[in-house]
Design a protein around this motif. Structure first.
Motif, short mmCIF file in Angstrom:
data_model
loop_
_atom_site.label_atom_id
_atom_site.label_comp_id
_atom_site.label_asym_id
_atom_site.label_seq_id
_atom_site.Cartn_x
_atom_site.Cartn_y
_atom_site.Cartn_z
N UNK A 27 0.82 -1.23 -0.19
CA UNK A 27 -0.08 0.16 -0.19
C UNK A 27 1.04 1.30 -0.08
N UNK A 28 0.69 1.65 -0.57
CA UNK A 28 1.35 3.37 -0.83
C UNK A 28 0.50 4.38 -0.99
N UNK A 29 0.42 5.84 -0.92
CA UNK A 29 -0.24 7.10 -1.20
C UNK A 29 0.58 7.95 -2.34
N UNK A 30 -0.45 9.02 -2.41
CA UNK A 30 0.30 10.08 -3.53
C UNK A 30 -1.15 11.01 -3.15
N UNK A 36 -3.74 -0.07 -3.56
CA UNK A 36 -3.08 -1.11 -3.45
C UNK A 36 -2.52 -2.33 -4.05
N UNK A 37 -1.90 -2.86 -4.05
CA UNK A 37 -1.29 -3.84 -5.25
C UNK A 37 -0.81 -5.45 -4.61
N UNK A 38 -0.63 -6.61 -5.49
CA UNK A 38 0.06 -7.82 -4.69
C UNK A 38 1.30 -7.74 -6.37
N UNK A 39 2.04 -8.04 -5.15
CA UNK A 39 2.87 -8.78 -5.54
C UNK A 39 4.14 -9.51 -4.77
N UNK A 40 5.01 -10.38 -5.66
CA UNK A 40 5.81 -11.17 -5.29
C UNK A 40 6.73 -10.33 -4.45
N UNK A 41 7.22 -11.89 -2.98
CA UNK A 41 7.99 -11.18 -2.52
C UNK A 41 8.68 -11.92 -1.49
N UNK A 42 9.96 -11.42 -0.83
CA UNK A 42 10.33 -11.95 0.45
C UNK A 42 11.25 -11.63 1.11
N UNK A 49 11.17 -7.61 -0.24
CA UNK A 49 12.31 -7.38 -0.95
C UNK A 49 11.12 -7.43 -2.88
N UNK A 50 11.73 -6.79 -3.13
CA UNK A 50 10.96 -6.90 -4.39
C UNK A 50 11.33 -6.82 -6.12
N UNK A 51 11.08 -7.27 -7.00
CA UNK A 51 11.80 -7.01 -8.36
C UNK A 51 10.28 -6.18 -8.85
N UNK A 52 10.88 -5.29 -9.69
CA UNK A 52 9.24 -4.70 -10.57
C UNK A 52 10.88 -3.70 -11.50
N UNK A 53 9.68 -2.58 -12.38
CA UNK A 53 9.83 -2.20 -12.59
C UNK A 53 10.17 -0.65 -11.80
N UNK A 54 10.79 0.94 -12.66
CA UNK A 54 11.23 1.65 -12.36
C UNK A 54 9.29 3.18 -12.51
N UNK A 55 8.72 2.25 -13.88
CA UNK A 55 7.77 2.43 -14.70
C UNK A 55 6.52 2.60 -13.77
N UNK A 56 6.84 1.72 -12.66
CA UNK A 56 5.27 1.58 -12.02
C UNK A 56 4.61 2.82 -11.61
N UNK A 57 3.50 2.96 -11.01
CA UNK A 57 3.07 3.79 -10.42
C UNK A 57 3.53 3.26 -9.12
N UNK A 58 3.10 2.56 -8.58
CA UNK A 58 3.94 2.29 -7.09
C UNK A 58 5.27 2.71 -6.89
N UNK A 59 6.04 2.12 -7.63
CA UNK A 59 7.90 3.34 -7.83
C UNK A 59 7.88 4.04 -7.23
N UNK A 68 5.66 2.75 3.20
CA UNK A 68 4.31 1.60 2.86
C UNK A 68 4.19 0.88 3.91
N UNK A 69 2.50 0.56 3.05
CA UNK A 69 2.45 -0.94 4.21
C UNK A 69 1.96 -1.86 3.38
N UNK A 70 3.24 -3.16 4.03
CA UNK A 70 2.83 -4.28 3.37
C UNK A 70 1.96 -5.02 4.06
N UNK A 71 1.16 -6.49 4.24
CA UNK A 71 0.04 -7.08 4.29
C UNK A 71 -0.01 -8.37 4.25
N UNK A 72 0.08 -9.36 4.22
CA UNK A 72 -0.53 -11.01 3.88
C UNK A 72 -1.90 -10.93 3.30
N UNK A 73 -2.29 -9.77 3.78
CA UNK A 73 -3.95 -9.78 2.82
C UNK A 73 -4.79 -10.45 4.41
#
Length: 164
Positions: A27-30, A36-42, A49-59, A68-73
């Protein structure tokens, strides 16, 4: 009961629950509007840690507001400070890239084209949160080195069996 973070075992519980390929919500805020979006992480060495792309809105949102907030849902949730560590092939990411390759071994190379310069890693380090295990809840604040441990008296650990 209140304990110190290190002696409470809370960090070990987080490691146990999230050290493998885990789908989490970020969860991010602007402009005070959360997304909120779901991502693979560890979780590794105290951070998600997350692998993503600089062009994503959440980045982009993380770059302008690192909280940010991270949750397992479910009920596990973590308030974190996040930042972009750079491209996977950057020297600073050499060691963590090896961890990514192990944790995401089934799909990392197939999904992530490291020839693209906008591929990046995000590191999100919790500073407070809540995690549960075995009907015990742990509310923690790493900055204050405090963990409050309490029995869970509601449905949080109920394991439902399919009815069909």
């Amino acid at each position: 009961m209140t304990n110190k973070v290190q002696s409470s075992g809370v960090l070990d519980i987080i490691q146990e629950k999230f050290q493998n390929d885990s789908i989490v919500l970020v969860v991010t805020a602007k402009d005070n509007v959360p997304t909120v979006r779901s991502v693979d992480s560890f979780y590794y060495q105290g951070s998600f840690w997350i692998v993503t792309d600089l062009n994503c809105n959440y980045v982009k949102e993380i770059q302008s507001n690192p909280y940010v907030m991270i949750s397992d849902g479910g009920h596990n949730r973590f308030w974190c400070k996040a930042y972009v560590t750079g491209h996977p092939l950057d020297v600073v990411n050499k060691d963590i890239r090896e961890v990514f390759l192990k944790v995401f071994h089934h799909w990392y190379k197939e999904v992530n084209n490291e020839d693209i310069q906008s591929v990046c890693y995000i590191k999100a380090t919790p500073y407070k949160g809540y995690v549960h295990k075995d009907k015990i809840g742990y509310s923690f604040n790493l900055d204050e080195d405090v963990v409050t441990i309490a029995d869970i008296k509601h449905h949080i650990d109920v394991k439902l069996e399919p009815f069909w």
